[in-house]
Design an enzyme around this catalytic site. Sequence first.
Site, mmCIF file in Angstrom:
data_model
loop_
_atom_site.group_PDB
_atom_site.id
_atom_site.type_symbol
_atom_site.label_atom_id
_atom_site.label_comp_id
_atom_site.label_asym_id
_atom_site.label_seq_id
_atom_site.Cartn_x
_atom_site.Cartn_y
_atom_site.Cartn_z
ATOM 1 N N LYS A 1 1.848 1.958 -5.145
ATOM 2 C CA LYS A 1 2.393 1.361 -6.383
ATOM 3 C C LYS A 1 1.465 1.588 -7.571
ATOM 4 C CE LYS A 1 2.417 -2.580 -4.253
ATOM 5 N NZ LYS A 1 2.110 -2.140 -2.882
ATOM 6 N N ASP B 1 0.808 -1.221 0.000
ATOM 7 C CA ASP B 1 0.000 0.000 0.000
ATOM 8 C C ASP B 1 0.845 1.276 0.000
ATOM 9 O OD1 ASP B 1 -2.192 -1.716 0.159
ATOM 10 O OD2 ASP B 1 -2.142 -1.691 2.345
ATOM 11 N N GLN C 1 2.000 -6.170 -3.041
ATOM 12 C CA GLN C 1 2.455 -6.260 -1.644
ATOM 13 C C GLN C 1 3.728 -5.403 -1.468
ATOM 14 O OE1 GLN C 1 1.538 -9.704 -3.165
ATOM 15 N NE2 GLN C 1 -0.402 -8.750 -2.648
ATOM 16 N N GLY D 1 -4.586 -4.422 -3.677
ATOM 17 C CA GLY D 1 -5.589 -3.404 -4.002
ATOM 18 C C GLY D 1 -4.800 -2.186 -4.432
ATOM 19 N N HIS D 2 -4.833 -1.875 -5.704
ATOM 20 C CA HIS D 2 -4.037 -0.764 -6.238
ATOM 21 C C HIS D 2 -4.982 0.338 -6.701
ATOM 22 C CE1 HIS D 2 -0.397 -3.602 -7.073
ATOM 23 N NE2 HIS D 2 -0.766 -3.573 -5.810
HETATM 24 P P1 GDP Z 1 -0.769 0.196 -3.541
HETATM 25 O O1 GDP Z 1 -1.370 -1.058 -3.033
HETATM 26 O O2 GDP Z 1 0.706 0.276 -3.284
HETATM 27 O O3 GDP Z 1 -1.106 0.480 -4.965
HETATM 28 O O4 GDP Z 1 -1.424 1.378 -2.681
HETATM 29 P P2 GDP Z 1 -2.994 1.519 -2.293
HETATM 30 O O5 GDP Z 1 -3.738 1.949 -3.481
HETATM 31 O O6 GDP Z 1 -3.462 0.325 -1.554
HETATM 32 O O7 GDP Z 1 -2.895 2.664 -1.206
HETATM 33 C C1 GDP Z 1 -2.350 3.900 -1.498
HETATM 34 C C2 GDP Z 1 -3.408 4.979 -1.218
HETATM 35 O O8 GDP Z 1 -2.791 6.237 -1.204
HETATM 36 C C3 GDP Z 1 -4.471 5.063 -2.301
HETATM 37 O O9 GDP Z 1 -5.667 5.499 -1.700
HETATM 38 C C4 GDP Z 1 -3.926 6.115 -3.243
HETATM 39 O O10 GDP Z 1 -4.945 6.803 -3.970
HETATM 40 C C5 GDP Z 1 -3.285 7.052 -2.253
HETATM 41 N N1 GDP Z 1 -2.112 7.792 -2.737
HETATM 42 C C6 GDP Z 1 -1.100 7.405 -3.562
HETATM 43 N N2 GDP Z 1 -0.148 8.362 -3.629
HETATM 44 C C7 GDP Z 1 -0.559 9.361 -2.821
HETATM 45 C C8 GDP Z 1 -0.003 10.608 -2.436
HETATM 46 O O11 GDP Z 1 1.103 10.996 -2.828
HETATM 47 N N3 GDP Z 1 -0.728 11.372 -1.558
HETATM 48 C C9 GDP Z 1 -1.938 10.977 -1.073
HETATM 49 N N4 GDP Z 1 -2.566 11.777 -0.228
HETATM 50 N N5 GDP Z 1 -2.480 9.812 -1.418
HETATM 51 C C10 GDP Z 1 -1.804 9.014 -2.259
HETATM 52 P P1 IMO Z 2 -0.888 -4.270 -2.168
HETATM 53 O O1 IMO Z 2 -0.422 -4.851 -3.470
HETATM 54 C C1 IMO Z 2 -0.961 -4.649 2.187
HETATM 55 C C2 IMO Z 2 -0.998 -8.711 3.831
HETATM 56 C C3 IMO Z 2 -2.259 -9.129 4.552
HETATM 57 C C4 IMO Z 2 -1.650 -10.073 5.578
HETATM 58 C C5 IMO Z 2 -0.539 -10.759 4.801
HETATM 59 C C6 IMO Z 2 -0.943 -12.117 4.224
HETATM 60 O O2 IMO Z 2 -2.195 -3.581 -2.222
HETATM 61 O O3 IMO Z 2 0.204 -3.479 -1.518
HETATM 62 P P2 IMO Z 2 -2.481 -12.838 2.166
HETATM 63 O O4 IMO Z 2 -3.930 -12.615 1.918
HETATM 64 O O5 IMO Z 2 -1.577 -12.294 1.120
HETATM 65 O O6 IMO Z 2 -2.155 -14.273 2.502
HETATM 66 O O7 IMO Z 2 -2.191 -12.019 3.527
HETATM 67 O O8 IMO Z 2 -0.215 -9.886 3.733
HETATM 68 N N1 IMO Z 2 -1.213 -8.207 2.432
HETATM 69 C C7 IMO Z 2 -1.148 -6.921 2.089
HETATM 70 N N2 IMO Z 2 -0.983 -5.814 2.847
HETATM 71 N N3 IMO Z 2 -1.055 -4.546 0.844
HETATM 72 C C8 IMO Z 2 -1.194 -5.637 0.069
HETATM 73 O O9 IMO Z 2 -1.163 -5.585 -1.270
HETATM 74 C C9 IMO Z 2 -1.287 -6.900 0.700
HETATM 75 N N4 IMO Z 2 -1.447 -8.166 0.243
HETATM 76 C C10 IMO Z 2 -1.388 -8.954 1.311
HETATM 77 O O10 IMO Z 2 -2.895 -8.036 5.155
HETATM 78 O O11 IMO Z 2 -1.038 -9.331 6.608
HETATM 79 MG MG MG Z 3 -2.905 -1.715 -1.783
#
Ligand code: GDP
Ligand code: IMO
Ligand code: MG
Length: 429
Positions: free
Chosen positions: A16, A13, A225, A40-41
């Site tokens: 990416k 998170d 991840q 979840g991206h």
């Molecule tokens: P990922 O799993 O690495 O793709 O990240 P996620 O989407 O799960 O979580 C990142 C969150 O931060 C999302 O809600 C994005 O929209 C948000 N986000 C990404 N870059 C920025 C940033 O520079 N500033 C803010 N405020 N939000 C961001």
């Molecule tokens: P993105 O790509 C954050 C965490 C779960 C748990 C552990 C194992 O959005 O960054 P799993 O279901 O993979 O067996 O769970 O890994 N986890 C993540 N945490 N971002 C993710 O993906 C994750 N994918 C798995 O919360 O701790």
């Molecule tokens: Mg994510």
Amino acid sequence: MSTLVIVGTQWGDEGKGKIVDLLTGRADVVVRFQGGNNAGHTLKVSGEQIIVHLIPSGILYPDTLNIIANGMVVDPSVLLKEKESLQQRGHFLKDKQLLISDRAHVIMPYHRIIDHGREEFLGKAKIGTTGRGIGPAYEDKASRMGIRVGDLLRPDILDQRVRSALDEKNFLIEHRFKLAPLDPGQVVEEYLDYGQKLAPHITDTTHVLYNRISEGSRVLFEGAQGTLLDIDHGTYPYVTSSNVVAGNVCCGSGVSPTKIENIWGVVKGYSTRVGQGGFPTELDNDLGEEIRRIGGEYGATTGRPRRCGWLDLVVVNHSVRLNGLTGIALTKMDVLTGISPLKICTSYELDGQLIDRVPANTKDLERVVPRYREVKGWDEPLGLCRSYEDLPKNARDYVETIEHLTGVSVNLVSVGPSREQSILRKSSF
Ligand code: GDP
Ligand code: IMO
Ligand code: MG
């Protein structure tokens, strides 16, 4: 040839999805090489927010090829729903935007049941998985019991493999988890139907990638991840079930190591973690809650609140070394506005000794005491900054402190979730 790998450097998170979406503007092909719909991206373009779990984050560009490569585990029902939801919003209108490897493994209903069942049995000792069946699907891959995407197009093979898997899984389901056994005929029928629906996308993607790279296409590899969730190098056992590090791009997509040129790590300006496991710089207090609120730190997959804490450079440097980072994309700098001083963890103390490595044992990780460097914060909102010079001096100092302490250039600074809230400082891609 031009290839760029994007990986998470913390616990996932990091942002990416946003970075991959942004850089897809320069790419011909985007490839996911591990994980599944545990990811979840989040993409934000023209005020619209889209969360992808399985489909690569390049999908918003109609002329880019997206590949779900062999190293992924694919839940076909989730994939079809994701496709439909993107189409309803006017994206992914051409089937040729997505290819799925015939060698990728399939998440079956029994994988989800086992994932949930195990977590329940573990009680307080649970991993805190996303419950999507990821671990059990990778287990079956390793035990040679898995169903592959290509099998969904082969009724005889699918029937035989599902029956053989269910012989064992139904024993677990009935006797360990006390649930009704699954009917093999029904499972086969359901999955053959998925196969028919996904057929236009299924192919030998390794071959396609080989050709595209040979022709000079620009390829972006999208990690899921974060490095601290890597099955070997993460905070075991509180990890996911695949290798997350850049090295797995090669196994997970069938591309030779000689073809990988650039590797960027996405670093969030602070730390977050979902699920259980050690988290040395966690702020289990009002400030942590404030960061969660301002940063919107709730899981993009499960909606769970993310644990928040200070930036941990012991963790980031672990990732720098393991991935061989050639650049950093620093995200969520805007969230830190108004917090002063800011703390950056530079080492841990364990049993009176200073260490700069992540201990292998989870009990040790839980015991370390983080040592911090304090730096001045800033009060200006950053959301409208479009060049590096627009950033207040203390924000630039924060960036440069990270560069200094990691030895890696911060090539991109993100100041908000939207595509345009990005400051690209350097790129060889
Ligand atoms: P990922 O799993 O690495 O793709 O990240 P996620 O989407 O799960 O979580 C990142 C969150 O931060 C999302 O809600 C994005 O929209 C948000 N986000 C990404 N870059 C920025 C940033 O520079 N500033 C803010 N405020 N939000 C961001
Ligand atoms: P993105 O790509 C954050 C965490 C779960 C748990 C552990 C194992 O959005 O960054 P799993 O279901 O993979 O067996 O769970 O890994 N986890 C993540 N945490 N971002 C993710 O993906 C994750 N994918 C798995 O919360 O701790
Ligand atoms: Mg994510």
